[in-house]
Design a protein around this motif. Structure first.
Motif, PDB file in Angstrom:
ATOM      1  N   ASN A   1       0.848   8.875  -6.399  1.00 32.56           N
ATOM      2  CA  ASN A   1       0.765  10.149  -5.699  1.00 32.56           C
ATOM      3  C   ASN A   1       1.087  11.443  -6.684  1.00 32.56           C
ATOM      4  O   ASN A   1       0.221  12.443  -6.679  1.00 32.56           O
ATOM      5  CB  ASN A   1       1.998  10.274  -4.486  1.00 32.56           C
ATOM      6  CG  ASN A   1       1.952  11.381  -3.946  1.00 32.56           C
ATOM      7  OD1 ASN A   1       0.982  12.197  -3.284  1.00 32.56           O
ATOM      8  ND2 ASN A   1       3.171  12.219  -3.657  1.00 32.56           N
TER       9      ASN A   1
ATOM     10  N   PHE B   1       0.786  -1.230   0.087  1.00 32.15           N
ATOM     11  CA  PHE B   1      -0.016  -0.002   0.073  1.00 32.15           C
ATOM     12  C   PHE B   1       0.919   1.308  -0.005  1.00 32.15           C
ATOM     13  O   PHE B   1       0.459   2.264  -0.552  1.00 32.15           O
ATOM     14  CB  PHE B   1      -0.946  -0.049   1.045  1.00 32.15           C
ATOM     15  CG  PHE B   1      -1.807  -1.163   1.298  1.00 32.15           C
ATOM     16  CD1 PHE B   1      -2.740  -1.390   0.054  1.00 32.15           C
ATOM     17  CD2 PHE B   1      -1.814  -2.039   1.988  1.00 32.15           C
ATOM     18  CE1 PHE B   1      -3.772  -2.421   0.121  1.00 32.15           C
ATOM     19  CE2 PHE B   1      -2.618  -3.325   2.326  1.00 32.15           C
ATOM     20  CZ  PHE B   1      -3.581  -3.349   1.328  1.00 32.15           C
ATOM     21  N   LEU B   2       2.097   1.125   0.631  1.00 34.24           N
ATOM     22  CA  LEU B   2       2.865   2.349   0.610  1.00 34.24           C
ATOM     23  C   LEU B   2       3.425   2.506  -0.900  1.00 34.24           C
ATOM     24  O   LEU B   2       3.534   3.631  -1.197  1.00 34.24           O
ATOM     25  CB  LEU B   2       4.094   1.984   1.650  1.00 34.24           C
ATOM     26  CG  LEU B   2       5.149   3.248   1.853  1.00 34.24           C
ATOM     27  CD1 LEU B   2       4.032   4.492   2.332  1.00 34.24           C
ATOM     28  CD2 LEU B   2       6.059   2.680   2.486  1.00 34.24           C
TER      29      LEU B   2
ATOM     30  N   ARG C   1      -5.534  10.832  -2.105  1.00 42.39           N
ATOM     31  CA  ARG C   1      -4.089  10.676  -1.901  1.00 42.39           C
ATOM     32  C   ARG C   1      -3.606  10.071  -0.440  1.00 42.39           C
ATOM     33  O   ARG C   1      -2.742   9.660  -0.363  1.00 42.39           O
ATOM     34  CB  ARG C   1      -3.284  11.918  -2.304  1.00 42.39           C
ATOM     35  CG  ARG C   1      -3.096  12.502  -3.736  1.00 42.39           C
ATOM     36  CD  ARG C   1      -2.635  13.735  -3.751  1.00 42.39           C
ATOM     37  NE  ARG C   1      -1.262  13.875  -3.415  1.00 42.39           N
ATOM     38  CZ  ARG C   1      -0.604  14.849  -3.038  1.00 42.39           C
ATOM     39  NH1 ARG C   1      -0.942  16.340  -3.198  1.00 42.39           N
ATOM     40  NH2 ARG C   1       0.570  14.882  -2.626  1.00 42.39           N
ATOM     41  N   LEU C   2      -4.544  10.514   0.232  1.00 39.51           N
ATOM     42  CA  LEU C   2      -4.324  10.168   1.774  1.00 39.51           C
ATOM     43  C   LEU C   2      -4.511   8.787   2.136  1.00 39.51           C
ATOM     44  O   LEU C   2      -3.845   8.154   3.059  1.00 39.51           O
ATOM     45  CB  LEU C   2      -5.168  11.029   2.541  1.00 39.51           C
ATOM     46  CG  LEU C   2      -4.806  12.524   2.596  1.00 39.51           C
ATOM     47  CD1 LEU C   2      -5.806  13.316   3.538  1.00 39.51           C
ATOM     48  CD2 LEU C   2      -3.432  12.799   2.871  1.00 39.51           C
ATOM     49  N   CYS C   3      -5.459   8.166   1.332  1.00 39.67           N
ATOM     50  CA  CYS C   3      -6.207   6.628   1.852  1.00 39.67           C
ATOM     51  C   CYS C   3      -4.964   5.610   1.821  1.00 39.67           C
ATOM     52  O   CYS C   3      -4.779   5.006   2.515  1.00 39.67           O
ATOM     53  CB  CYS C   3      -6.992   6.336   0.539  1.00 39.67           C
ATOM     54  SG  CYS C   3      -8.433   7.343   0.852  1.00 39.67           S
ATOM     55  N   PHE C   4      -3.804   5.801   0.865  1.00 43.59           N
ATOM     56  CA  PHE C   4      -2.781   4.296   0.941  1.00 43.59           C
ATOM     57  C   PHE C   4      -1.794   4.815   1.996  1.00 43.59           C
ATOM     58  O   PHE C   4      -1.576   3.486   2.606  1.00 43.59           O
ATOM     59  CB  PHE C   4      -2.291   4.241  -0.566  1.00 43.59           C
ATOM     60  CG  PHE C   4      -3.116   3.782  -1.338  1.00 43.59           C
ATOM     61  CD1 PHE C   4      -3.246   2.142  -1.244  1.00 43.59           C
ATOM     62  CD2 PHE C   4      -4.050   4.292  -2.502  1.00 43.59           C
ATOM     63  CE1 PHE C   4      -4.180   1.530  -2.113  1.00 43.59           C
ATOM     64  CE2 PHE C   4      -4.644   3.745  -3.168  1.00 43.59           C
ATOM     65  CZ  PHE C   4      -4.928   2.252  -3.096  1.00 43.59           C
ATOM     66  N   PRO C   5      -1.408   5.912   2.423  1.00 46.40           N
ATOM     67  CA  PRO C   5      -0.624   6.112   3.320  1.00 46.40           C
ATOM     68  C   PRO C   5      -1.292   5.834   4.735  1.00 46.40           C
ATOM     69  O   PRO C   5      -0.563   5.225   5.614  1.00 46.40           O
ATOM     70  CB  PRO C   5      -0.100   7.651   3.490  1.00 46.40           C
ATOM     71  CG  PRO C   5      -0.104   8.053   1.868  1.00 46.40           C
ATOM     72  CD  PRO C   5      -1.422   7.272   1.400  1.00 46.40           C
TER      73      PRO C   5
ATOM     74  N   ILE D   1       2.186   1.299  -3.689  1.00 46.77           N
ATOM     75  CA  ILE D   1       1.064   2.117  -4.513  1.00 46.77           C
ATOM     76  C   ILE D   1       0.591   3.452  -4.270  1.00 46.77           C
ATOM     77  O   ILE D   1       0.408   4.387  -5.165  1.00 46.77           O
ATOM     78  CB  ILE D   1      -0.416   1.227  -4.412  1.00 46.77           C
ATOM     79  CG1 ILE D   1      -0.081  -0.060  -4.838  1.00 46.77           C
ATOM     80  CG2 ILE D   1      -1.402   1.656  -5.002  1.00 46.77           C
ATOM     81  CD1 ILE D   1      -1.277  -1.141  -4.393  1.00 46.77           C
ATOM     82  N   GLY D   2       0.668   3.948  -3.038  1.00 45.96           N
ATOM     83  CA  GLY D   2       0.599   5.245  -2.737  1.00 45.96           C
ATOM     84  C   GLY D   2       1.833   6.080  -3.373  1.00 45.96           C
ATOM     85  O   GLY D   2       1.357   7.194  -3.799  1.00 45.96           O
ATOM     86  N   TYR D   3       2.794   5.917  -3.007  1.00 45.71           N
ATOM     87  CA  TYR D   3       3.973   6.510  -3.597  1.00 45.71           C
ATOM     88  C   TYR D   3       3.691   6.466  -5.167  1.00 45.71           C
ATOM     89  O   TYR D   3       4.031   7.463  -5.747  1.00 45.71           O
ATOM     90  CB  TYR D   3       5.366   5.932  -3.276  1.00 45.71           C
ATOM     91  CG  TYR D   3       6.500   6.493  -3.908  1.00 45.71           C
ATOM     92  CD1 TYR D   3       6.892   7.836  -3.411  1.00 45.71           C
ATOM     93  CD2 TYR D   3       7.039   6.008  -4.797  1.00 45.71           C
ATOM     94  CE1 TYR D   3       7.949   8.379  -3.779  1.00 45.71           C
ATOM     95  CE2 TYR D   3       8.264   6.794  -5.278  1.00 45.71           C
ATOM     96  CZ  TYR D   3       8.703   8.008  -4.754  1.00 45.71           C
ATOM     97  OH  TYR D   3       9.730   8.745  -5.156  1.00 45.71           O
TER      98      TYR D   3
ATOM     99  N   PHE E   1     -11.053   5.186  -0.828  1.00 47.21           N
ATOM    100  CA  PHE E   1     -10.266   5.512  -2.201  1.00 47.21           C
ATOM    101  C   PHE E   1     -11.040   5.587  -3.280  1.00 47.21           C
ATOM    102  O   PHE E   1     -11.167   6.512  -4.081  1.00 47.21           O
ATOM    103  CB  PHE E   1      -9.114   4.727  -2.126  1.00 47.21           C
ATOM    104  CG  PHE E   1      -8.192   4.982  -3.380  1.00 47.21           C
ATOM    105  CD1 PHE E   1      -7.647   6.056  -3.465  1.00 47.21           C
ATOM    106  CD2 PHE E   1      -8.363   4.042  -4.456  1.00 47.21           C
ATOM    107  CE1 PHE E   1      -6.625   6.062  -4.739  1.00 47.21           C
ATOM    108  CE2 PHE E   1      -7.586   4.119  -5.688  1.00 47.21           C
ATOM    109  CZ  PHE E   1      -6.678   5.461  -5.719  1.00 47.21           C
TER     110      PHE E   1
END
Length: 105
Positions: free
Chosen positions: A32, A24-25, A51-55, A27-29, A86
């Motif tokens: 982003n 998840f980190l 953008r906040l959901c995965f972190p 994917i979020g990166y 998300f």
């Protein structure tokens, strides 16, 4: 023998990567900059929220022991919650973007 050792090591690394929430980190990166660009170009706030959901999802995996021990809540509840948020934010943002495009054209 070398093939089975390397495959078991690869399986272990992949399992740790997904089990501990690092996926998840990643994917979020990865998304982003795409979401930041979409939010800047369209001025749709849902892209900022997405953008906040995965972190946050990664953080719930990091704090899994706390959630289970003190809140008595399974971590999968939070995983489904943030993934659902998300997709809701993305769907709403894309819909608003299409409506903005229709007004411009």
């Amino acid at each position: 023998l070398l093939g089975s050792v390397s495959s078991s090591v690869a399986y272990d690394v992949l399992n740790r990567f997904t089990y501990h929430g690092f996926v998840f980190l990643f994917i979020g990166y990865s998304i982003n900059t795409i979401l930041a660009s979409a939010a800047q170009e369209t001025n749709v706030k849902e892209f900022h929220h997405a953008r906040l959901c995965f972190p946050l999802l990664f953080l719930t995996f990091v704090l899994e022991g706390y959630f289970v021990r003190y809140l008595k809540i399974d971590i999968d509840v939070f995983a489904h919650f943030f993934v659902t948020i998300f997709f809701y934010q993305m769907n709403t943002g894309i819909t608003k973007s299409y409506k903005l495009m229709a007004k411009v054209n």
